[in-house]
Design an enzyme around this catalytic site. Structure first.
Site, mmCIF file in Angstrom:
data_model
loop_
_atom_site.group_PDB
_atom_site.id
_atom_site.type_symbol
_atom_site.label_atom_id
_atom_site.label_comp_id
_atom_site.label_asym_id
_atom_site.label_seq_id
_atom_site.Cartn_x
_atom_site.Cartn_y
_atom_site.Cartn_z
ATOM 1 C CG ASN A 7 -11.764 8.272 -9.982
ATOM 2 O OD1 ASN A 7 -11.390 9.219 -9.300
ATOM 3 N ND2 ASN A 7 -11.476 7.029 -9.679
ATOM 4 C CG ASP A 9 -10.208 8.993 -6.587
ATOM 5 O OD1 ASP A 9 -11.288 9.207 -6.024
ATOM 6 O OD2 ASP A 9 -9.754 7.853 -6.815
ATOM 7 C CG HIS A 10 -6.518 12.498 -10.470
ATOM 8 N ND1 HIS A 10 -5.585 11.904 -9.653
ATOM 9 C CD2 HIS A 10 -6.630 11.695 -11.543
ATOM 10 C CE1 HIS A 10 -5.154 10.796 -10.223
ATOM 11 N NE2 HIS A 10 -5.775 10.649 -11.370
ATOM 12 N NE ARG A 18 0.109 25.443 -1.921
ATOM 13 C CZ ARG A 18 0.127 26.700 -2.358
ATOM 14 N NH1 ARG A 18 -0.794 27.554 -1.990
ATOM 15 N NH2 ARG A 18 1.092 27.100 -3.156
ATOM 16 C CG HIS A 43 -9.578 4.124 -4.480
ATOM 17 N ND1 HIS A 43 -8.506 3.631 -5.187
ATOM 18 C CD2 HIS A 43 -9.694 3.347 -3.376
ATOM 19 C CE1 HIS A 43 -7.993 2.599 -4.540
ATOM 20 N NE2 HIS A 43 -8.690 2.420 -3.429
ATOM 21 N NE ARG A 45 -4.368 4.525 -2.777
ATOM 22 C CZ ARG A 45 -4.045 3.711 -3.791
ATOM 23 N NH1 ARG A 45 -4.608 3.847 -4.959
ATOM 24 N NH2 ARG A 45 -3.138 2.781 -3.632
ATOM 25 N NE ARG A 49 -1.947 7.306 -2.436
ATOM 26 C CZ ARG A 49 -1.398 6.428 -3.277
ATOM 27 N NH1 ARG A 49 -1.448 6.649 -4.575
ATOM 28 N NH2 ARG A 49 -0.807 5.355 -2.840
ATOM 29 C CD GLU A 70 -12.019 3.043 -8.093
ATOM 30 O OE1 GLU A 70 -10.862 3.132 -7.641
ATOM 31 O OE2 GLU A 70 -12.326 3.435 -9.215
ATOM 32 C CB THR A 100 -2.986 4.949 -10.247
ATOM 33 O OG1 THR A 100 -4.380 4.669 -10.470
ATOM 34 C CG2 THR A 100 -2.187 4.373 -11.406
ATOM 35 C CB THR A 101 -5.758 0.651 -9.018
ATOM 36 O OG1 THR A 101 -6.452 1.539 -8.152
ATOM 37 C CG2 THR A 101 -6.100 -0.767 -8.663
ATOM 38 C CD GLU A 151 -13.861 -0.239 -13.036
ATOM 39 O OE1 GLU A 151 -14.620 -0.019 -12.067
ATOM 40 O OE2 GLU A 151 -12.958 0.540 -13.371
ATOM 41 C CG HIS A 191 -6.597 1.898 -14.292
ATOM 42 N ND1 HIS A 191 -5.370 2.345 -14.685
ATOM 43 C CD2 HIS A 191 -6.668 2.094 -12.954
ATOM 44 C CE1 HIS A 191 -4.712 2.776 -13.624
ATOM 45 N NE2 HIS A 191 -5.477 2.646 -12.555
ATOM 46 N N GLY A 213 -11.031 8.803 -14.914
ATOM 47 C CA GLY A 213 -10.640 9.867 -14.004
ATOM 48 C C GLY A 213 -9.588 10.779 -14.581
#
Ligand code: PXP
Length: 237
Positions: A7, A9-10, A18, A43, A45, A49, A70, A100-101, A151, A191, A213
């Site tokens: 994952n 996302d991060h 930034r 994901h 969202r 974000r 996701e 987070t989820t 999952e 997760h 992730g």
């Protein structure tokens, strides 16, 4: 062999801190592939974000491994996903204020809406997975709705601190795998998994893929993404 879905996302979270164009989750996904990732997960969202539509579109065009999207059941996100056609879609619950989820989808409470959404996604050729807690009734509901995968939410197992809680949470996940297999559901999990707790989960019977992730991206800050992914891959049976 248990597959590793990474994952990214991060990476987009750092970019958004930034509000500029780097680091790019698409470039990160390519490095994750080089490190041995079997799939890439993002994901999209509702509040955008981290991951944006642009990222999902480019990932679909760029990566060679399957893209898992996701998403929550928000109408505009559903329309976007149906247009992009990721390899698979994992439905998750979403709360605006969460970091987070926080838990699995309530398949039972959302049965009617899920029924239509699952039919639409499967008709578009998208594999459907439902992110759920290790709960027998939820797993059976996922099977009744015709989802191909669940999952299993491993968050509570990963967050458990005392030995007793770890053992209890693990046995719930173990039992969930048995229930899912009896329902002919295919099994992913994820997760909160990290380099220390992944091995026990990875040995669960019937498990096909882990989605990880935070711990991989955190390690990548020190050792680089390709190596961080390879180290995680090496922990999987
Ligand atoms: N699986 C699902 C459904 C998730 O929502 C997340 C977090 O985005 C993950 C796996 C990965 O969790 P983590 O970042 O804690 O590895």
């Amino acid at each position: 062999m248990v597959k590793l879905g990474v994952n990214v996302d991060h990476v987009a979270t750092v970019r958004e801190a930034r509000g500029i164009t780097e680091p790019d989750p698409v470039a990160a996904a390519v490095l994750a592939e080089l490190g041995g990732a079997d799939g890439i997960t993002v994901h999209l969202r509702e509040d955008r974000r981290h991951i944006k539509e642009r990222d999902v579109k480019l990932l679909k065009e760029t990566i060679k491994v399957p893209l898992n999207l996701e998403l929550a059941m928000a109408p505009e996100i559903l329309d976007f996903a149906l247009a992009i056609k990721p390899h698979s879609a994992t439905f998750v619950p979403e709360k605006r204020a969460e970091l987070t989820t926080e838990g699995g989808l309530d398949v039972i409470a959302n049965r009617q809406r899920l029924q239509t959404v699952i039919e639409n996604f499967q008709a578009a050729g998208i594999i459907v997975s439902l992110f759920i807690d290790p709960d027998e009734a939820q797993i059976e509901a996922a099977a009744e709705l015709g989802a191909q995968f669940i999952e299993i939410h491993t968050g509570r197992y990963c967050d458990a601190t005392c030995e007793n809680d770890v053992r209890n949470e693990f046995s719930l996940i173990e039992q969930a795998c048995i229930t899912a297999a009896n329902c002919d559901l295919r099994i992913n999990a994820g997760h909160g998994l990290n380099y220390r707790n992944v091995s026990q989960i990875a040995r669960l019977p019937g498990l096909e893929e882990l989605n990880i992730g935070h711990s991989i991206i955190a390690r990548a800050v020190y050792v680089g993404l390709e190596r961080a992914v390879r180290e995680m891959k090496n922990l999987l049976p």
